[in-house]
Design a protein around this motif. Structure first.
Motif, PDB file in Angstrom:
ATOM      1  N   VAL A 161      -4.156   1.370 120.904  1.00  0.00           N
ATOM      2  CA  VAL A 161      -4.974   2.510 120.498  1.00  0.00           C
ATOM      3  C   VAL A 161      -4.093   3.715 120.170  1.00  0.00           C
ATOM      4  CG1 VAL A 161      -6.886   1.706 121.942  1.00  0.00           C
ATOM      5  CG2 VAL A 161      -5.361   3.465 122.808  1.00  0.00           C
ATOM      6  N   ALA A 162      -4.602   4.537 119.283  1.00  0.00           N
ATOM      7  CA  ALA A 162      -3.911   5.779 118.936  1.00  0.00           C
ATOM      8  C   ALA A 162      -4.957   6.868 118.753  1.00  0.00           C
ATOM      9  CB  ALA A 162      -3.114   5.593 117.651  1.00  0.00           C
ATOM     10  N   LEU A 163      -4.617   8.068 119.174  1.00  0.00           N
ATOM     11  CA  LEU A 163      -5.498   9.216 118.933  1.00  0.00           C
ATOM     12  C   LEU A 163      -4.703  10.231 118.134  1.00  0.00           C
ATOM     13  CD1 LEU A 163      -6.471   8.136 122.067  1.00  0.00           C
ATOM     14  CD2 LEU A 163      -8.327   9.581 121.228  1.00  0.00           C
ATOM     15  N   GLU A 164      -5.263  10.601 116.991  1.00  0.00           N
ATOM     16  CA  GLU A 164      -4.514  11.421 116.048  1.00  0.00           C
ATOM     17  C   GLU A 164      -5.375  12.566 115.545  1.00  0.00           C
ATOM     18  OE1 GLU A 164      -3.782   8.681 112.920  1.00  0.00           O
ATOM     19  OE2 GLU A 164      -2.479   7.383 114.132  1.00  0.00           O
ATOM     20  N   ARG A 165      -4.706  13.553 115.022  1.00  0.00           N
ATOM     21  CA  ARG A 165      -5.425  14.614 114.308  1.00  0.00           C
ATOM     22  C   ARG A 165      -5.485  14.210 112.847  1.00  0.00           C
ATOM     23  NH1 ARG A 165      -3.265  20.440 116.169  1.00  0.00           N
ATOM     24  NH2 ARG A 165      -4.844  20.985 114.641  1.00  0.00           N
ATOM     25  N   PRO A 166      -6.690  14.047 112.284  1.00  0.00           N
ATOM     26  CA  PRO A 166      -6.772  13.594 110.899  1.00  0.00           C
ATOM     27  C   PRO A 166      -6.114  14.592 109.947  1.00  0.00           C
ATOM     28  CG  PRO A 166      -8.968  14.086 111.774  1.00  0.00           C
ATOM     29  CD  PRO A 166      -7.996  14.285 112.886  1.00  0.00           C
TER      30      PRO A 166
ATOM     31  N   PRO B 108     -14.474  17.014 117.497  1.00  0.00           N
ATOM     32  CA  PRO B 108     -13.679  18.231 117.668  1.00  0.00           C
ATOM     33  C   PRO B 108     -12.512  17.997 118.639  1.00  0.00           C
ATOM     34  CG  PRO B 108     -16.018  18.729 117.787  1.00  0.00           C
ATOM     35  CD  PRO B 108     -15.901  17.230 117.753  1.00  0.00           C
ATOM     36  N   LEU B 109     -11.408  18.654 118.371  1.00  0.00           N
ATOM     37  CA  LEU B 109     -10.186  18.410 119.152  1.00  0.00           C
ATOM     38  C   LEU B 109     -10.369  18.686 120.638  1.00  0.00           C
ATOM     39  CD1 LEU B 109      -7.208  17.586 118.935  1.00  0.00           C
ATOM     40  CD2 LEU B 109      -6.646  20.009 118.587  1.00  0.00           C
ATOM     41  N   ASN B 110     -11.276  19.625 120.981  1.00  0.00           N
ATOM     42  CA  ASN B 110     -11.455  19.931 122.410  1.00  0.00           C
ATOM     43  C   ASN B 110     -12.094  18.756 123.166  1.00  0.00           C
ATOM     44  OD1 ASN B 110     -14.122  20.357 121.306  1.00  0.00           O
ATOM     45  ND2 ASN B 110     -14.624  21.395 123.221  1.00  0.00           N
ATOM     46  N   GLN B 111     -12.586  17.743 122.432  1.00  0.00           N
ATOM     47  CA  GLN B 111     -13.185  16.565 123.076  1.00  0.00           C
ATOM     48  C   GLN B 111     -12.211  15.376 123.079  1.00  0.00           C
ATOM     49  OE1 GLN B 111     -17.083  15.768 121.376  1.00  0.00           O
ATOM     50  NE2 GLN B 111     -17.530  17.955 121.242  1.00  0.00           N
ATOM     51  N   ALA B 112     -10.932  15.656 122.864  1.00  0.00           N
ATOM     52  CA  ALA B 112      -9.968  14.566 122.667  1.00  0.00           C
ATOM     53  C   ALA B 112      -9.891  13.622 123.868  1.00  0.00           C
ATOM     54  CB  ALA B 112      -8.582  15.143 122.355  1.00  0.00           C
ATOM     55  N   PHE B 113      -9.815  14.184 125.098  1.00  0.00           N
ATOM     56  CA  PHE B 113      -9.680  13.279 126.248  1.00  0.00           C
ATOM     57  C   PHE B 113     -10.960  12.473 126.454  1.00  0.00           C
ATOM     58  CE2 PHE B 113      -9.707  11.907 130.651  1.00  0.00           C
ATOM     59  CZ  PHE B 113      -8.478  11.274 130.709  1.00  0.00           C
ATOM     60  N   ALA B 114     -12.120  13.136 126.262  1.00  0.00           N
ATOM     61  CA  ALA B 114     -13.385  12.398 126.378  1.00  0.00           C
ATOM     62  C   ALA B 114     -13.430  11.283 125.342  1.00  0.00           C
ATOM     63  CB  ALA B 114     -14.562  13.353 126.197  1.00  0.00           C
ATOM     64  N   MET B 115     -12.942  11.555 124.138  1.00  0.00           N
ATOM     65  CA  MET B 115     -12.940  10.515 123.106  1.00  0.00           C
ATOM     66  C   MET B 115     -12.022   9.361 123.486  1.00  0.00           C
ATOM     67  SD  MET B 115     -12.199  10.700 119.040  1.00  0.00           S
ATOM     68  CE  MET B 115     -13.391   9.880 117.983  1.00  0.00           C
ATOM     69  N   PHE B 116     -10.899   9.692 124.118  1.00  0.00           N
ATOM     70  CA  PHE B 116     -10.001   8.642 124.607  1.00  0.00           C
ATOM     71  C   PHE B 116     -10.749   7.735 125.592  1.00  0.00           C
ATOM     72  CE2 PHE B 116      -7.118   7.589 128.231  1.00  0.00           C
ATOM     73  CZ  PHE B 116      -6.435   6.559 127.610  1.00  0.00           C
TER      74      PHE B 116
ATOM     75  N   SER C 133      -3.683  17.600 125.049  1.00  0.00           N
ATOM     76  CA  SER C 133      -4.733  17.512 126.074  1.00  0.00           C
ATOM     77  C   SER C 133      -4.909  16.067 126.572  1.00  0.00           C
ATOM     78  CB  SER C 133      -6.063  18.045 125.528  1.00  0.00           C
ATOM     79  OG  SER C 133      -6.478  17.287 124.408  1.00  0.00           O
ATOM     80  N   ILE C 134      -4.655  15.100 125.712  1.00  0.00           N
ATOM     81  CA  ILE C 134      -4.738  13.701 126.168  1.00  0.00           C
ATOM     82  C   ILE C 134      -3.516  13.371 127.017  1.00  0.00           C
ATOM     83  CG2 ILE C 134      -4.927  11.285 125.459  1.00  0.00           C
ATOM     84  CD1 ILE C 134      -6.206  12.231 122.872  1.00  0.00           C
ATOM     85  N   GLN C 135      -2.361  13.836 126.581  1.00  0.00           N
ATOM     86  CA  GLN C 135      -1.136  13.578 127.357  1.00  0.00           C
ATOM     87  C   GLN C 135      -1.265  14.146 128.769  1.00  0.00           C
ATOM     88  OE1 GLN C 135       1.881  15.345 124.841  1.00  0.00           O
ATOM     89  NE2 GLN C 135       2.064  13.499 123.571  1.00  0.00           N
ATOM     90  N   SER C 136      -1.765  15.392 128.864  1.00  0.00           N
ATOM     91  CA  SER C 136      -1.871  15.988 130.204  1.00  0.00           C
ATOM     92  C   SER C 136      -3.010  15.332 130.994  1.00  0.00           C
ATOM     93  CB  SER C 136      -2.083  17.498 130.114  1.00  0.00           C
ATOM     94  OG  SER C 136      -3.242  17.782 129.373  1.00  0.00           O
TER      95      SER C 136
ATOM     96  N   SER D 123       7.874  12.170 134.711  1.00  0.00           N
ATOM     97  CA  SER D 123       7.595  13.610 134.548  1.00  0.00           C
ATOM     98  C   SER D 123       6.502  13.757 133.485  1.00  0.00           C
ATOM     99  CB  SER D 123       8.857  14.331 134.094  1.00  0.00           C
ATOM    100  OG  SER D 123       9.226  13.851 132.811  1.00  0.00           O
ATOM    101  N   THR D 124       5.875  14.913 133.467  1.00  0.00           N
ATOM    102  CA  THR D 124       4.868  15.161 132.422  1.00  0.00           C
ATOM    103  C   THR D 124       5.508  15.009 131.045  1.00  0.00           C
ATOM    104  OG1 THR D 124       3.766  16.683 133.932  1.00  0.00           O
ATOM    105  CG2 THR D 124       3.141  16.823 131.614  1.00  0.00           C
ATOM    106  N   ALA D 125       6.748  15.498 130.938  1.00  0.00           N
ATOM    107  CA  ALA D 125       7.455  15.367 129.648  1.00  0.00           C
ATOM    108  C   ALA D 125       7.708  13.891 129.330  1.00  0.00           C
ATOM    109  CB  ALA D 125       8.763  16.134 129.697  1.00  0.00           C
ATOM    110  N   GLY D 126       7.992  13.118 130.383  1.00  0.00           N
ATOM    111  CA  GLY D 126       8.243  11.687 130.186  1.00  0.00           C
ATOM    112  C   GLY D 126       7.002  10.966 129.705  1.00  0.00           C
ATOM    113  N   VAL D 127       5.847  11.316 130.288  1.00  0.00           N
ATOM    114  CA  VAL D 127       4.573  10.724 129.846  1.00  0.00           C
ATOM    115  C   VAL D 127       4.325  11.098 128.389  1.00  0.00           C
ATOM    116  CG1 VAL D 127       2.057  10.762 130.172  1.00  0.00           C
ATOM    117  CG2 VAL D 127       3.572  10.740 132.167  1.00  0.00           C
ATOM    118  N   SER D 128       4.520  12.379 128.082  1.00  0.00           N
ATOM    119  CA  SER D 128       4.259  12.856 126.720  1.00  0.00           C
ATOM    120  C   SER D 128       5.180  12.177 125.709  1.00  0.00           C
ATOM    121  CB  SER D 128       4.450  14.375 126.647  1.00  0.00           C
ATOM    122  OG  SER D 128       3.517  15.002 127.494  1.00  0.00           O
ATOM    123  N   ARG D 129       6.447  12.030 126.087  1.00  0.00           N
ATOM    124  CA  ARG D 129       7.409  11.415 125.158  1.00  0.00           C
ATOM    125  C   ARG D 129       7.020   9.968 124.868  1.00  0.00           C
ATOM    126  NH1 ARG D 129      11.549  12.524 127.871  1.00  0.00           N
ATOM    127  NH2 ARG D 129      11.925  10.498 128.850  1.00  0.00           N
TER     128      ARG D 129
END
Lengths: 95, 306
Positions: free
Chosen positions: B62-67, B92-100, B37-40, B7-13
């Motif tokens: 790898v990890a993606l975090e908010r500093p 910027p946070l709106n580029q999180a998936f691209a950064m991933f 946004s990366i989880q989804s 599930s989406t929740a399972g991926v996020s968890r």
């Protein structure tokens, strides 16, 4: 004063690939790659066989390629030797 | 198990706890992030990829975090970390998936030296691979997206991964990166394509990613033989022009596009020499995607791959 005699640099490792008459040289020591003209291929292969002066190399290259010894060829060989020395592919050797 | 089995929740968890091990091509990545946004994005664009709750070994951690700085309150950012270390400045946070996505490319380019890695798209048909190195702006990714939406298999949109042992192309099918107008072009031509949320104002303009075809993921362990090296160039208004290109020049251009040629030395030279031996080399200038795809579909398969 005698002319410089050029030979392959000590430890130089060269590898070649040829397609449709075009030759690419890989100089393993520097990991650099070069595309060579027919004159450059012939001259470098002659130097790998035996050290030579500029003048001797011009004569031998002309003979191998069945072309005239002229000023443009001498310029080509002079420039080639200068470049190959700068790239660490050839060096001055004892005559 | 594949990502869409969860599930989406399972991926996020799993992502939140750093317990998601994702297989892309020959690599397993352990990914940790609490950024929604990366989880989804992973749930949507990696839906068909194998995933594990645990793995004895991961190539990349790898990890993606908010500093944790003051910006998080008024201009939130994202940091990419590899083994706990941040190789890039935050974005910027709106580029999180691209950064991933860019970070995952960085992992391969900097660490996968058992392969020769080129900056190139790779697609395949009938077991024969087409390598498409090209500078940014040449329409490489748009052409790649059009080809894989027209029956070609996606091996990679961004990184050609070549086996040093066999000179075969190793699949690394990840989401196809689309930029600016090409997002609209692909969406219009292929309405069934799944394209993720666009990130605006990145260094590359607006960026979005397209989900790879299911078959490309299912066959991601299946190498392909090199058959064509193609240098594409999109030029508006230009009539289609496919021309044979010198093999020696093609080798030089492949070396220019190699990330680890100097690291691998003679192994890389021998490997690329084999690729060029086995391939027909072309330049392609085009303005119509239909014409380009049709022309490439009609290419004769060279003897070594036949």
């Amino acid at each position: 004063m005698h002319e410089t005699v050029w030979g392959l640099a000590a430890g130089a490792r060269l590898h070649w690939r040829e397609w449709e008459g075009e030759v690419v040289l890989f100089h393993e020591n520097s990991a650099n790659i070069h595309q060579l003209s027919p004159v450059a291929v012939t001259a470098l292969r002659l130097l790998m066989d035996e050290p030579a002066t500029n003048a001797t190399l011009v004569q031998k290259t002309a003979s191998c390629l069945d072309i005239d010894v002229d000023a443009p060829l001498q310029d080509d060989i002079d420039q080639l030797l200068s470049q190959l020395r700068r790239l660490g592919i050839i060096q001055a050797v004892q005559p | 198990m594949i990502v869409s089995d969860l599930s989406t929740a399972g991926v996020s968890r799993r992502l939140g706890k750093g317990q998601l091990f994702l297989r892309t091509g020959p690599f397993i990545s352990r990914i940790q992030t609490s950024i929604a946004s990366i989880q989804s994005g992973i749930a949507l664009l990696y839906a068909g990829f194998p995933v594990y709750d645990d793995a004895p070994f991961a190539d990349f951690h790898v990890a993606l975090e908010r500093p944790p700085n003051l910006r998080r309150w008024f201009r939130p950012q994202v940091t990419f970390k590899f083994d706990g270390w941040a190789p890039f400045k935050p974005l910027p946070l709106n580029q999180a998936f691209a950064m991933f996505e860019w970070g995952m490319n960085w992992c391969v380019v900097n660490h996968a030296h058992r392969y020769l890695v080129l900056h190139a798209a790779v697609v395949e048909r009938n077991g024969c691979a087409m390598i498409m190195p090209a500078p940014p702006g040449s329409g490489k990714s748009t052409l790649c997206a059009a080809l894989v939406s027209s029956g070609w298999r996606l091996l990679s949109d961004e990184l050609a991964v070549i086996s040093l042992a066999t000179a075969g192309l190793v699949p690394l099918p990840r989401p196809v990166g689309l930029k600016n107008q090409s997002i609209h072009v692909i969406h219009q031509r292929y309405p069934d394509a799944t394209i993720g949320k666009a990130a605006h104002d990145t260094t590359k303009g607006t960026v979005a990613h397209m989900q790879p075809p299911a078959e490309s993921i299912a066959r991601q362990q299946e190498e392909a033989r090199p058959a064509w090296v193609l240098f594409p160039k999109y030029t508006p208004g230009h009539a289609l022009e496919l021309q044979r290109y010198s093999k020696a020049q093609s080798l030089l251009k492949l070396v220019e596009n190699a990330f680890n040629f100097t690291v691998l030395g003679k192994q890389a030279f021998d490997c690329l020499g084999q690729v060029i031996d086995d391939s027909d080399c072309f330049t392609l200038e085009y303005s119509s995607l239909d014409e380009a795809v049709s022309q490439l579909n009609a290419l004769e398969i060279p003897a070594p791959c036949a």
